[in-house]
Design a protein around this motif. Structure first.
Motif, mmCIF file in Angstrom:
data_model
loop_
_atom_site.group_PDB
_atom_site.id
_atom_site.type_symbol
_atom_site.label_atom_id
_atom_site.label_comp_id
_atom_site.label_asym_id
_atom_site.label_seq_id
_atom_site.Cartn_x
_atom_site.Cartn_y
_atom_site.Cartn_z
ATOM 1 N N ASN A 129 2.369 1.581 -3.392
ATOM 2 C CA ASN A 129 1.185 2.280 -4.404
ATOM 3 C C ASN A 129 0.840 3.511 -4.220
ATOM 4 O O ASN A 129 0.882 4.442 -4.859
ATOM 5 C CB ASN A 129 -0.058 1.216 -4.029
ATOM 6 N N LEU A 153 -4.150 -5.636 -5.143
ATOM 7 C CA LEU A 153 -3.661 -6.100 -3.944
ATOM 8 C C LEU A 153 -4.665 -6.848 -3.139
ATOM 9 O O LEU A 153 -4.490 -7.926 -2.616
ATOM 10 C CB LEU A 153 -3.066 -5.075 -3.048
ATOM 11 N N LYS A 154 -5.633 -6.269 -2.994
ATOM 12 C CA LYS A 154 -7.171 -6.931 -2.331
ATOM 13 C C LYS A 154 -7.309 -8.154 -2.816
ATOM 14 O O LYS A 154 -7.653 -9.232 -2.046
ATOM 15 C CB LYS A 154 -8.354 -6.037 -2.280
ATOM 16 N N ASN A 166 -4.800 5.355 -1.459
ATOM 17 C CA ASN A 166 -4.613 4.121 -1.550
ATOM 18 C C ASN A 166 -4.938 3.299 -0.231
ATOM 19 O O ASN A 166 -5.314 2.050 -0.294
ATOM 20 C CB ASN A 166 -3.092 3.666 -2.116
ATOM 21 N N ALA A 185 1.541 6.572 -6.907
ATOM 22 C CA ALA A 185 0.448 7.707 -7.098
ATOM 23 C C ALA A 185 0.773 9.136 -6.848
ATOM 24 O O ALA A 185 0.960 10.007 -7.739
ATOM 25 C CB ALA A 185 -0.748 7.259 -6.606
ATOM 26 N N GLU A 190 -15.930 -6.952 -5.773
ATOM 27 C CA GLU A 190 -15.844 -5.472 -5.830
ATOM 28 C C GLU A 190 -15.941 -4.885 -7.245
ATOM 29 O O GLU A 190 -15.422 -5.450 -8.295
ATOM 30 C CB GLU A 190 -14.424 -5.045 -5.244
ATOM 31 N N GLY A 191 -16.675 -3.704 -7.238
ATOM 32 C CA GLY A 191 -16.905 -3.201 -8.274
ATOM 33 C C GLY A 191 -15.788 -2.028 -8.260
ATOM 34 O O GLY A 191 -15.389 -1.488 -7.544
ATOM 35 N N TYR A 192 -15.961 -1.441 -9.774
ATOM 36 C CA TYR A 192 -14.852 -0.213 -9.822
ATOM 37 C C TYR A 192 -15.294 0.596 -11.004
ATOM 38 O O TYR A 192 -16.201 0.271 -11.749
ATOM 39 C CB TYR A 192 -13.475 -0.613 -10.369
ATOM 40 N N ALA A 193 -14.965 1.864 -10.567
ATOM 41 C CA ALA A 193 -15.635 3.140 -11.501
ATOM 42 C C ALA A 193 -15.034 2.877 -12.968
ATOM 43 O O ALA A 193 -13.831 2.372 -13.071
ATOM 44 C CB ALA A 193 -15.254 4.403 -10.906
ATOM 45 N N ASP A 235 -5.924 3.186 -12.071
ATOM 46 C CA ASP A 235 -5.241 2.869 -11.205
ATOM 47 C C ASP A 235 -5.629 1.641 -10.293
ATOM 48 O O ASP A 235 -6.445 2.032 -9.479
ATOM 49 C CB ASP A 235 -4.585 4.087 -10.260
ATOM 50 N N ILE A 254 -8.835 3.115 0.120
ATOM 51 C CA ILE A 254 -9.410 2.047 -0.677
ATOM 52 C C ILE A 254 -9.096 0.430 -0.237
ATOM 53 O O ILE A 254 -9.647 -0.208 -0.850
ATOM 54 C CB ILE A 254 -9.344 2.233 -2.431
ATOM 55 N N TRP A 255 -8.298 0.514 0.629
ATOM 56 C CA TRP A 255 -7.945 -0.918 1.244
ATOM 57 C C TRP A 255 -9.225 -1.002 1.923
ATOM 58 O O TRP A 255 -9.718 -2.498 1.955
ATOM 59 C CB TRP A 255 -6.752 -0.765 1.972
ATOM 60 N N PHE A 256 -9.815 -0.017 2.486
ATOM 61 C CA PHE A 256 -10.756 -0.451 3.734
ATOM 62 C C PHE A 256 -12.010 -0.317 3.191
ATOM 63 O O PHE A 256 -13.217 -0.745 3.280
ATOM 64 C CB PHE A 256 -10.555 0.459 4.773
ATOM 65 N N LEU A 257 -12.093 0.828 1.997
ATOM 66 C CA LEU A 257 -13.366 1.035 1.195
ATOM 67 C C LEU A 257 -13.223 0.455 0.043
ATOM 68 O O LEU A 257 -12.387 0.317 -0.542
ATOM 69 C CB LEU A 257 -13.702 2.407 1.151
ATOM 70 N N PRO A 258 -14.605 0.000 -0.918
ATOM 71 C CA PRO A 258 -14.459 -0.271 -1.981
ATOM 72 C C PRO A 258 -13.751 0.827 -2.974
ATOM 73 O O PRO A 258 -13.724 1.826 -2.680
ATOM 74 C CB PRO A 258 -15.847 -0.274 -2.616
ATOM 75 N N SER A 259 -12.814 0.219 -3.847
ATOM 76 C CA SER A 259 -12.111 1.037 -4.912
ATOM 77 C C SER A 259 -12.796 1.997 -5.543
ATOM 78 O O SER A 259 -12.299 3.096 -5.952
ATOM 79 C CB SER A 259 -11.002 0.306 -5.817
ATOM 80 N N GLY A 260 -14.225 1.996 -5.641
ATOM 81 C CA GLY A 260 -14.765 3.046 -6.495
ATOM 82 C C GLY A 260 -14.796 4.232 -5.937
ATOM 83 O O GLY A 260 -15.110 5.459 -6.293
ATOM 84 N N LEU A 285 0.782 -1.305 0.159
ATOM 85 C CA LEU A 285 -0.074 -0.043 0.141
ATOM 86 C C LEU A 285 0.939 1.314 0.010
ATOM 87 O O LEU A 285 0.426 2.262 -0.725
ATOM 88 C CB LEU A 285 -0.985 -0.090 1.228
ATOM 89 N N ARG A 289 -4.203 -0.679 -8.982
ATOM 90 C CA ARG A 289 -3.164 -1.516 -7.974
ATOM 91 C C ARG A 289 -3.384 -1.889 -6.722
ATOM 92 O O ARG A 289 -3.506 -2.984 -6.452
ATOM 93 C CB ARG A 289 -1.904 -0.601 -7.848
ATOM 94 N N THR A 290 -4.166 -1.115 -5.972
ATOM 95 C CA THR A 290 -4.480 -1.416 -4.692
ATOM 96 C C THR A 290 -5.804 -2.311 -4.762
ATOM 97 O O THR A 290 -5.805 -3.497 -3.865
ATOM 98 C CB THR A 290 -5.221 -0.170 -3.776
ATOM 99 N N LYS A 343 -12.365 5.756 -4.629
ATOM 100 C CA LYS A 343 -11.109 6.531 -4.712
ATOM 101 C C LYS A 343 -11.040 8.035 -4.717
ATOM 102 O O LYS A 343 -10.631 8.813 -4.167
ATOM 103 C CB LYS A 343 -10.137 5.996 -5.711
ATOM 104 N N ASP A 344 -11.829 8.605 -5.603
ATOM 105 C CA ASP A 344 -12.031 9.854 -6.339
ATOM 106 C C ASP A 344 -12.702 10.670 -5.202
ATOM 107 O O ASP A 344 -12.461 11.632 -4.783
ATOM 108 C CB ASP A 344 -12.663 9.869 -7.404
#
Lengths: 292, 370
Positions: free
Chosen positions: A9, B210-211, A253, A13, B196-199, B204, A256-262, A6, B206-207, A264-265
């Motif tokens: 990463n 990692l999950k 980074n 970024a 998991e869903g992504y936008a 990026d 989004i380890w704890f939250l869904p990666s959506g 992490l 990467r993380t 991030k923004d």
């Protein structure tokens, strides 16, 4: 292992955001307006590299040098053809901001027109598994991104602190009128800010292009992140912009380890809001009256 | 200065007038509409659909059109953006078209559907998968298999794969991806260790990867489009993820995918649909190659059949949207992709899937479990 990855990463970024934010902050500190079209220098350099290397087959390193150079010239042209003309007409910084949005959209549309909207690849680096470094996996290119980012930012810091031109830039950033009295031409400093800032942005664009592929809107997305990083660290302060960008990279980074990666923004924008509301001068910035 | 400005305005005005007059206004042409990604990240799809539709139009115009009138298509670009799709359909409806082929991406189709339905204009999507399209309206048709079918088919194939005891699912966060994911998960019998869903605009991963790595799945399912899929594959390879990647849909069945993903695409397996079947496809293939100098893609064939369905309906039943709609529910002909019949929801009846893989940077049929 996870934490190291992490952090890595976040470093990668943050390094890219820092390159964008540093150039942007340099321009903001001297010219005193938000040059959102900075993002177009990013996309411009990446596409020039694509054009020279992938389409014309010119040697990679030569193409890269030319791409960076053309980004610098492109930045200079943006200032000379658009901003200076507006400044001559006594445009306020809000007007320059709006103009910069228009420029960004224009350049993106031109790139779209000439290159098409599909994702392009600069096939210089072979895709393979990264190297293991203290429990994290990182590819050679990513190491290169981090290292070159640090080197460039260190050079930039040295430049601002030690060279004559750098000192002149700080003078103009501090107080334009007094700097003019001591014989420093503000216009000349603006030009140099754009040249240097856009060159650094160009390097960011090339690195991102190699790492992640090209698309016409790549500049806008990075610009928003770079802008956020600059605000967090202190807009108008180059070291602040760098600090803020790395913090942003880590926050995203780890977040989004704890939250869904959506999200991030969303994380980036929430941090931006919080800073704008409660500490608009950022971490390293000094609260100052806006110069007119 | 003032005269210069006036002159400039005058020239622009004249240019517009000339441009307007240049189009021969046909009371003698029948117009149908199209909305799809002709530009943008997914332009590769829209281009192929356009080519398929143009072939269908050409064929009918060579036979003197319908009721003696030529058929023309107004191509509108949506970039697969829901707002743009809605605007396009609005515009086409206002121009009086009675049938529209579109959109490509489910979210765009779902945005456009209510407008078409309220205005009683036929909207037929050649490729969208989201289940909710089945309930989008009487005038809404889908010439493709819905995600419920697709998700079940994928789950069945995966359930029988060897190294697939633990699976992870990554899906694009839009109507298409969510719909596919739900269907798949409901029908998969293996252990699902990570979802998991992504936008859509994410670059990026990467993380996220990692999950995925931490969950150590044997198989990673991708329910997305090709630009994001390509990025995920590249970054997964760099991150050293050993799991096999499996693509959930025809979205990957495009050369642009291999171009974007490069080496990372090698070995990728995905569930697609046959580009075409039967002798009518062979004929189509030959004509398409001759006209466009490339192999037809499933995007062209499905768009072609959709256009054909509309044109046949116009020919057999009439030119108004109500006549076309009623005719479509009665349609039964052999297209180049499938036998074309629609159920009471306007969905294609039947259809098959086919497993494909990427080998030596080419698409081939799946050669057996790995």
């Amino acid at each position: 292992m996870v934490l190291e990855q992490l952090l890595v990463n976040g470093l990668i970024a943050g390094a890219i955001y820092a390159l964008v934010a540093a150039g942007f902050s340099l321009i903001y500190s001297t010219c005193r307006f938000i040059h959102f079209a900075h993002g177009s220098a990013i996309a411009f350099a990446a596409y020039v590299l694509y054009f020279l290397f992938s389409m014309l087959g010119i040697d990679f390193w030569l193409s890269t040098a030319l791409a960076i150079l053309s980004a610098a010239i492109f930045g200079l042209l943006m200032n000379a053809l658009v901003y200076r003309q507006l400044r001559k007409r006594k445009a306020s910084s809000v007007i320059l901001l709006i103009a910069s949005f228009a420029l960004l959209i224009l350049v993106e549309s031109l790139i779209l027109l000439f290159f098409g909207a599909d994702v392009k690849t600069i096939g210089f680096i072979k895709i393979e598994k990264g190297l293991e470094f203290f429990g994290a996996i990182i590819t050679p290119l990513q190491i290169f991104i981090i290292v070159s980012s640090f080197v460039l930012l260190a050079l930039l810091w040295l430049f601002i602190k030690k060279t004559r031109l750098g000192k002149a830039m700080r003078a103009v950033a501090d107080n334009r009128e007094i700097a003019a009295i001591t014989g420093i031409s503000a216009e000349k400093i603006y030009n140099w800010s754009f040249i240097i800032g856009s060159a650094i942005a160009g390097i960011a664009g090339i690195l991102v292009g190699l790492e992640q592929n090209l698309e016409p809107t790549m500049g806008t997305n990075l610009m928003i992140k770079g802008f956020t990083g600059a605000v967090i660290g202190g807009i108008g302060s180059v070291p602040g912009a760098i600090l803020g960008s790395f913090l942003l990279g880590f926050a995203e980074n780890i977040g989004i380890w704890f939250l869904p990666s959506g999200y991030k923004d969303a994380i980036a924008f929430v941090i931006l809001f919080v800073f704008l509301l409660f500490r608009p001068q950022g971490i390293l910035g000094i609260k100052r009256v806006i110069q007119k | 200065m003032k005269t210069k400005i006036l002159a400039l305005i005058g020239i622009i005005a004249i240019a517009f007038v000339l441009a307007g007059c240049a189009q021969p206004q046909g009371e003698e042409t029948i117009t149908i509409g199209f909305s799809g990604p002709l530009s943008g990240e997914l332009a590769s799809w829209g281009e192929k659909e356009r080519k398929g539709i143009e072939m269908a139009i050409e064929e009918i115009n060579v036979l003197d059109g319908i009721q003696g009138k030529k058929v023309a298509v107004v191509f509108e670009d949506s970039q697969c953006n829901p707002n743009s799709a809605a605007t396009n359909v609005q515009k086409l409806v206002a121009e009086g078209v009675q049938a529209i082929i579109g959109d490509t991406c489910s979210s765009a189709t779902l945005a456009a559907a209510p407008i078409a339905e309220n205005n009683k204009v036929v909207l037929i999507t050649p490729i969208s998968g989201a289940d909710s399209i089945s309930q989008a309206g009487d005038y809404i048709f889908r010439n493709f298999i819905p995600n419920s079918y697709y998700g079940i088919a994928a789950a069945q194939k995966i359930n029988s794969m060897q190294n697939a005891e633990k699976i992870a699912v990554l899906y694009i966060n839009n109507d298409s991806g969510v719909s596919w994911k739900n269907n798949f998960i409901a029908n998969a019998s293996k252990q699902i260790v990570f979802v998991e869903g992504y936008a859509a605009e994410e670059t990026d991963f990467r993380t996220l990867l990692l999950k995925v790595k931490e969950a150590s799945p044997g198989l990673v399912i991708l329910a997305g489009y090709y630009p994001d899929g390509a990025r995920i594959l590249k970054q997964a390879k760099e991150a050293g993820i050993q799991s096999q990647f499996f693509g959930g849909g025809d979205a990957f069945d495009d050369p642009a995918f291999i171009e974007a993903a490069g080496d990372a695409a090698e070995g990728f397996v995905f569930l697609s649909v046959p580009t075409g079947t039967g002798s009518s496809f062979k004929e189509f293939q030959a004509k398409y190659k001759q006209k466009y100098n490339e192999e037809p893609s499933l995007f062209s064939t499905y768009a072609y059949d959709s256009a054909k369905a509309v044109l046949n309906a116009m020919h057999d039943c009439g030119l108004s949207s109500e006549e076309i709609k009623n005719c479509l529910y009665q349609t039964d002909f052999q297209g180049v992709t499938n036998r074309i019949r629609f159920d009471k929801n306007g969905d294609l009846i039947g259809g098959t899937t086919i497993l494909k893989q990427v080998k030596n940077m080419q698409f081939i049929e799946y050669e057996g479990s790995q």
